[in-house]
Design a protein around this motif. Sequence first.
Motif, PDB file in Angstrom:
ATOM      1  N   ASP A 161      -0.770  26.297  35.982  1.00 53.09           N
ATOM      2  CA  ASP A 161      -1.344  27.140  37.043  1.00 53.09           C
ATOM      3  C   ASP A 161      -2.400  28.095  36.493  1.00 53.09           C
ATOM      4  N   GLY A 162      -3.605  27.988  37.062  1.00 53.30           N
ATOM      5  CA  GLY A 162      -4.712  28.825  36.637  1.00 53.30           C
ATOM      6  C   GLY A 162      -5.420  28.280  35.409  1.00 53.30           C
ATOM      7  N   THR A 163      -4.954  27.144  34.888  1.00 53.26           N
ATOM      8  CA  THR A 163      -5.564  26.550  33.703  1.00 53.26           C
ATOM      9  C   THR A 163      -6.080  25.140  33.989  1.00 53.26           C
ATOM     10  N   ILE A 164      -5.274  24.324  34.661  1.00 51.96           N
ATOM     11  CA  ILE A 164      -5.754  22.982  35.030  1.00 51.96           C
ATOM     12  C   ILE A 164      -5.908  22.850  36.545  1.00 51.96           C
ATOM     13  N   CYS A 165      -5.460  23.876  37.281  1.00 55.03           N
ATOM     14  CA  CYS A 165      -5.550  23.841  38.750  1.00 55.03           C
ATOM     15  C   CYS A 165      -5.472  25.265  39.291  1.00 55.03           C
TER      16      CYS A 165
ATOM     17  N   ASP B  48      -4.223  28.710  40.669  1.00 57.95           N
ATOM     18  CA  ASP B  48      -3.110  29.513  40.164  1.00 57.95           C
ATOM     19  C   ASP B  48      -2.081  29.692  41.274  1.00 57.95           C
ATOM     20  N   ILE B  49      -0.996  28.920  41.213  1.00 60.17           N
ATOM     21  CA  ILE B  49       0.040  28.939  42.246  1.00 60.17           C
ATOM     22  C   ILE B  49       1.272  29.657  41.688  1.00 60.17           C
ATOM     23  N   PRO B  50       1.715  30.735  42.319  1.00 60.65           N
ATOM     24  CA  PRO B  50       2.918  31.419  41.824  1.00 60.65           C
ATOM     25  C   PRO B  50       4.188  30.648  42.175  1.00 60.65           C
ATOM     26  N   ASN B  51       5.220  30.820  41.377  1.00 61.97           N
ATOM     27  CA  ASN B  51       6.504  30.154  41.640  1.00 61.97           C
ATOM     28  C   ASN B  51       7.069  30.532  43.005  1.00 61.97           C
ATOM     29  N   GLU B  52       6.676  31.693  43.512  1.00 62.44           N
ATOM     30  CA  GLU B  52       7.177  32.150  44.805  1.00 62.44           C
ATOM     31  C   GLU B  52       6.553  31.398  45.974  1.00 62.44           C
ATOM     32  N   ALA B  53       5.555  30.543  45.692  1.00 61.77           N
ATOM     33  CA  ALA B  53       4.906  29.747  46.745  1.00 61.77           C
ATOM     34  C   ALA B  53       4.879  28.269  46.367  1.00 61.77           C
ATOM     35  N   PRO B  54       6.037  27.665  46.080  1.00 65.48           N
ATOM     36  CA  PRO B  54       6.049  26.280  45.603  1.00 65.48           C
ATOM     37  C   PRO B  54       5.470  25.275  46.591  1.00 65.48           C
ATOM     38  N   GLU B  55       5.465  25.600  47.870  1.00 68.19           N
ATOM     39  CA  GLU B  55       4.902  24.681  48.862  1.00 68.19           C
ATOM     40  C   GLU B  55       3.407  24.458  48.626  1.00 68.19           C
ATOM     41  N   ARG B  56       2.735  25.398  47.955  1.00 72.66           N
ATOM     42  CA  ARG B  56       1.305  25.275  47.660  1.00 72.66           C
ATOM     43  C   ARG B  56       1.042  24.366  46.451  1.00 72.66           C
ATOM     44  N   MET B  57       2.076  24.082  45.661  1.00 75.03           N
ATOM     45  CA  MET B  57       1.891  23.265  44.456  1.00 75.03           C
ATOM     46  C   MET B  57       1.420  21.856  44.801  1.00 75.03           C
ATOM     47  N   VAL B  58       1.817  21.360  45.948  1.00 68.71           N
ATOM     48  CA  VAL B  58       1.455  20.003  46.380  1.00 68.71           C
ATOM     49  C   VAL B  58      -0.045  19.881  46.615  1.00 68.71           C
TER      50      VAL B  58
ATOM     51  N   THR C 150       4.676  25.273  31.106  1.00 70.20           N
ATOM     52  CA  THR C 150       4.409  25.977  32.351  1.00 70.20           C
ATOM     53  C   THR C 150       5.474  27.002  32.709  1.00 70.20           C
ATOM     54  N   SER C 151       5.067  28.007  33.446  1.00 70.67           N
ATOM     55  CA  SER C 151       6.019  28.995  33.975  1.00 70.67           C
ATOM     56  C   SER C 151       6.757  28.465  35.191  1.00 70.67           C
ATOM     57  N   ARG C 152       6.358  27.315  35.687  1.00 73.76           N
ATOM     58  CA  ARG C 152       7.107  26.711  36.787  1.00 73.76           C
ATOM     59  C   ARG C 152       8.531  26.461  36.312  1.00 73.76           C
ATOM     60  N   VAL C 153       9.468  26.619  37.200  1.00 78.17           N
ATOM     61  CA  VAL C 153      10.878  26.459  36.838  1.00 78.17           C
ATOM     62  C   VAL C 153      11.316  25.004  37.029  1.00 78.17           C
TER      63      VAL C 153
ATOM     64  N   THR D 110       5.758  18.890  40.436  1.00 80.22           N
ATOM     65  CA  THR D 110       4.727  18.990  39.404  1.00 80.22           C
ATOM     66  C   THR D 110       4.393  17.616  38.831  1.00 80.22           C
ATOM     67  N   GLU D 111       5.410  16.816  38.514  1.00 79.44           N
ATOM     68  CA  GLU D 111       5.167  15.475  37.993  1.00 79.44           C
ATOM     69  C   GLU D 111       4.424  14.607  39.008  1.00 79.44           C
ATOM     70  N   THR D 112       4.790  14.728  40.286  1.00 79.02           N
ATOM     71  CA  THR D 112       4.121  13.978  41.344  1.00 79.02           C
ATOM     72  C   THR D 112       2.651  14.380  41.430  1.00 79.02           C
ATOM     73  N   TRP D 113       2.376  15.689  41.360  1.00 80.59           N
ATOM     74  CA  TRP D 113       1.010  16.197  41.435  1.00 80.59           C
ATOM     75  C   TRP D 113       0.198  15.707  40.236  1.00 80.59           C
ATOM     76  N   LEU D 114       0.761  15.794  39.034  1.00 82.67           N
ATOM     77  CA  LEU D 114       0.049  15.347  37.834  1.00 82.67           C
ATOM     78  C   LEU D 114      -0.287  13.859  37.934  1.00 82.67           C
ATOM     79  N   LYS D 115       0.659  13.054  38.389  1.00 87.00           N
ATOM     80  CA  LYS D 115       0.445  11.611  38.531  1.00 87.00           C
ATOM     81  C   LYS D 115      -0.627  11.331  39.589  1.00 87.00           C
ATOM     82  N   LYS D 116      -0.541  12.016  40.724  1.00 87.85           N
ATOM     83  CA  LYS D 116      -1.509  11.825  41.809  1.00 87.85           C
ATOM     84  C   LYS D 116      -2.941  12.060  41.328  1.00 87.85           C
ATOM     85  N   HIS D 117      -3.109  13.058  40.460  1.00 88.70           N
ATOM     86  CA  HIS D 117      -4.455  13.404  40.001  1.00 88.70           C
ATOM     87  C   HIS D 117      -4.861  12.680  38.723  1.00 88.70           C
ATOM     88  N   GLY D 118      -3.960  11.881  38.160  1.00 93.60           N
ATOM     89  CA  GLY D 118      -4.326  11.041  37.023  1.00 93.60           C
ATOM     90  C   GLY D 118      -4.230  11.701  35.662  1.00 93.60           C
ATOM     91  N   PHE D 119      -3.476  12.783  35.538  1.00 94.04           N
ATOM     92  CA  PHE D 119      -3.314  13.412  34.231  1.00 94.04           C
ATOM     93  C   PHE D 119      -2.459  12.526  33.331  1.00 94.04           C
TER      94      PHE D 119
END
Length: 141
Positions: free
Chosen positions: A33-37, A39-49, A75-78, A85-94
């Motif tokens: 968060d804030g480095t490759i995409c 900056d999404i706080p853990n308190e707003a996980p719905e935005r991670m998608v 990551t600071s993500r829990v 997070t894994e789904t997002w990384l795969k979707k974007h081709g990381f």
Amino acid sequence: MKPNKKLRELKIDGETVSPILPSDVKNYLIDIDGTICDDIPNEAPERMVTAKVYPDALETLNKWYDQGHIITFFTSRVEAHREVTETWLKKHGFKYHGMLMGKPRGGNYHWVDNHIVRATRYEGKFTDLIDTNATIQTFKK
């Protein structure tokens, strides 16, 4: 995720205990968060998608991966955010080798190790790294 073919396994009594990195392989720990995409706080996980990927991060990290370097997201993500997070990384081709969850938040942490640790602060653009001089904290001799 695929294993890096350049790594040698260290075995003790037939059991693998850790990989040995060749001198030409770097082991990158990359924040999310804030480095490759966005900056999404853990308190707003719905935005991670829907976080927007930083294209230069995707290009650079995948290039480092293809060159044989180790890419691990730190990551600071829990743990509860691992699947999204894994789904997002795969979707974007990381391309990456692993992910460590629960990094301390706030950035005021120190890594103490008996090996050289290099740190690079992300400041808005991913590019190849260059050598520079900087002041660092060390233990008093």
